[in-house]
Motif scaffolding. Sequence first.
Motif, short mmCIF file in Angstrom:
data_model
loop_
_atom_site.label_atom_id
_atom_site.label_comp_id
_atom_site.label_asym_id
_atom_site.label_seq_id
_atom_site.Cartn_x
_atom_site.Cartn_y
_atom_site.Cartn_z
N ALA A 237 48.14 53.92 67.31
CA ALA A 237 48.73 55.26 67.43
C ALA A 237 48.31 56.15 66.25
N GLU A 238 48.29 55.57 65.06
CA GLU A 238 47.87 56.35 63.88
C GLU A 238 46.39 56.72 63.99
N ARG A 239 45.59 55.80 64.49
CA ARG A 239 44.16 56.09 64.65
C ARG A 239 43.96 57.25 65.63
N LYS A 240 44.69 57.24 66.74
CA LYS A 240 44.56 58.32 67.73
C LYS A 240 44.96 59.66 67.14
N GLN A 241 45.96 59.66 66.29
CA GLN A 241 46.37 60.91 65.64
C GLN A 241 45.27 61.44 64.72
N VAL A 242 44.64 60.54 63.97
CA VAL A 242 43.56 60.95 63.08
C VAL A 242 42.39 61.49 63.89
N ALA B 114 42.45 62.85 66.89
CA ALA B 114 42.82 64.13 67.51
C ALA B 114 42.78 65.28 66.50
N ALA B 115 43.08 64.98 65.24
CA ALA B 115 43.10 66.02 64.21
C ALA B 115 41.76 66.20 63.52
N SER B 116 40.75 65.47 63.94
CA SER B 116 39.44 65.53 63.31
C SER B 116 38.77 66.88 63.50
#
Length: 529
Positions: free
Chosen positions: A413-418, A420-422
Amino acid sequence: MFRSRKNRDGVLDVENRVFVGGGGPEYGVKQGLSLEYANRHGLIAGATGTGKTVTLQILAEGFSKAGVPVFLSDVKGDLSGLAASGSEDFKLHDAFMKRAGTIGFGDYAYEAFPVTFWDLFGEQGHPVRATVAEMGPLLLSRLMNLSEAQEGVLNIAFRVADEQGMPLLDLKDLQSLLVWVGENADDLSLRYGNVSPRSVGSIQRELLVLENQGATQFFGEPALALTDIMQSTPDGRGRINILSSDRLMQSPRLYATFLLWLLSELFETLPEVGDPDKPKLVFFFDEAHLLFDDAPDVLLDKVEQVARLIRSKGVGVYFITQNPDDVPDDILGQLGNRVQHALRAFTARDQKALKRAAETYRPNPRFDVADAIRDVGVGEAVTSMLEDDGVPGIVERTLIRPPSSKLGPISDAERKQVIAASPVAGKYEEVLDRHSAHEILAGRADEAAREAEEAERAAEQESAAMREFNAARRYSGKGVTRSTSKRKDEVSLASGIGEALTRAVVKELKGTTGRRIVRGILGGLFKGR
């Protein structure tokens, strides 16, 4: 404090460094990697489990804080923690704080770093792609482990694609081109040398293996823009680009070839900058032995050339491997900044490797280097960094500083957030399929098929006309001038047959067979000739 050194203005400089570690009196001075000499490459070596990954992590942190973008591969899946801050709840918190106090790391604190995730398969990060043309025949031959003859055929295929204006973007472009090369092997052999259909077939089989390994997702567009891995944040920190490589390592040749391609692209694309105050990019090549194992001499020469000259482009390259012997001597001699974790000497071969590794360091009278390399514990290392005028520093035993970011992986989940915010979110996710070699050759095949059908219809029409002529001749008029009429009929018949044959030949010359004849005479094999 750091070993004393002066900057270009003659002022003592202890700040322009990436702090690596230190220790008490028995360990000597603090060790830091000078940013001024960071583009002169480096080596992180040591047996499995001795702390190479943590050393890679703290170096990436240091470069990022200094405003230097970083590219590294995450082979084990552990380095994603760079995107998250360390925590006091972590079980090693007390040990980290004690280590920070021991080495005099007074401003140690937990923090996260700006990270961009990449993945050749597009699962754990933004997709990474390159075109077949960018990869080139040399690296593709290495990737497919082609023989010399097969590499020659591949070079011919690339040459033909260039001359005929057929872009090679993805695997189907190369596969279609090789089919065409096989069909025209005789004509091509006259101009370029032997083109064996057997070699073409072998290359096609190797391409099929690559396809099964997932290379279809790598070759294509949009291709990676180098500027996207050389970004900084508004607050001046360099972005850390992490290539997810745990699945990629199942195809080790693809892994090594991709990283070498990326190095080559940086070398060929970036402008000369001389000796900058800090690197433009630092590139970490983990599992470096995969690059050199069974590599042909021509490829090793290319790696040596890139390593020697890319520093003038402001790029520092750091190889991570278990043993310094994994790196050829010509390249090892260019790695000035070194962090050597423990090497185990269980066999005679291991002992020789340990001795050779110790001989590459500038000796320290306080201890035996070979003994130190054998005896340092987890989280310790023998280090030597470049100092004034790029001279290797005296070797020191060093306690590696603790990381500020999270030790270990972050959650999905944390990876997906990073992701998406890239800053490149959405740029590479959708595949482009431009008009290229596959479509061009398919269009040629369709046109040839239409022309063949037209030629067949024209021949049928000529045949029907001849049948009608013969039928009409049977019912021609009779009279006293029969012999004269007969002669006229014969002349008309000969004339009609001649005209029909002429028309048939002209139409055939306009068709595919005619073009083959013209090509055979004039040698006009390529577009526009």
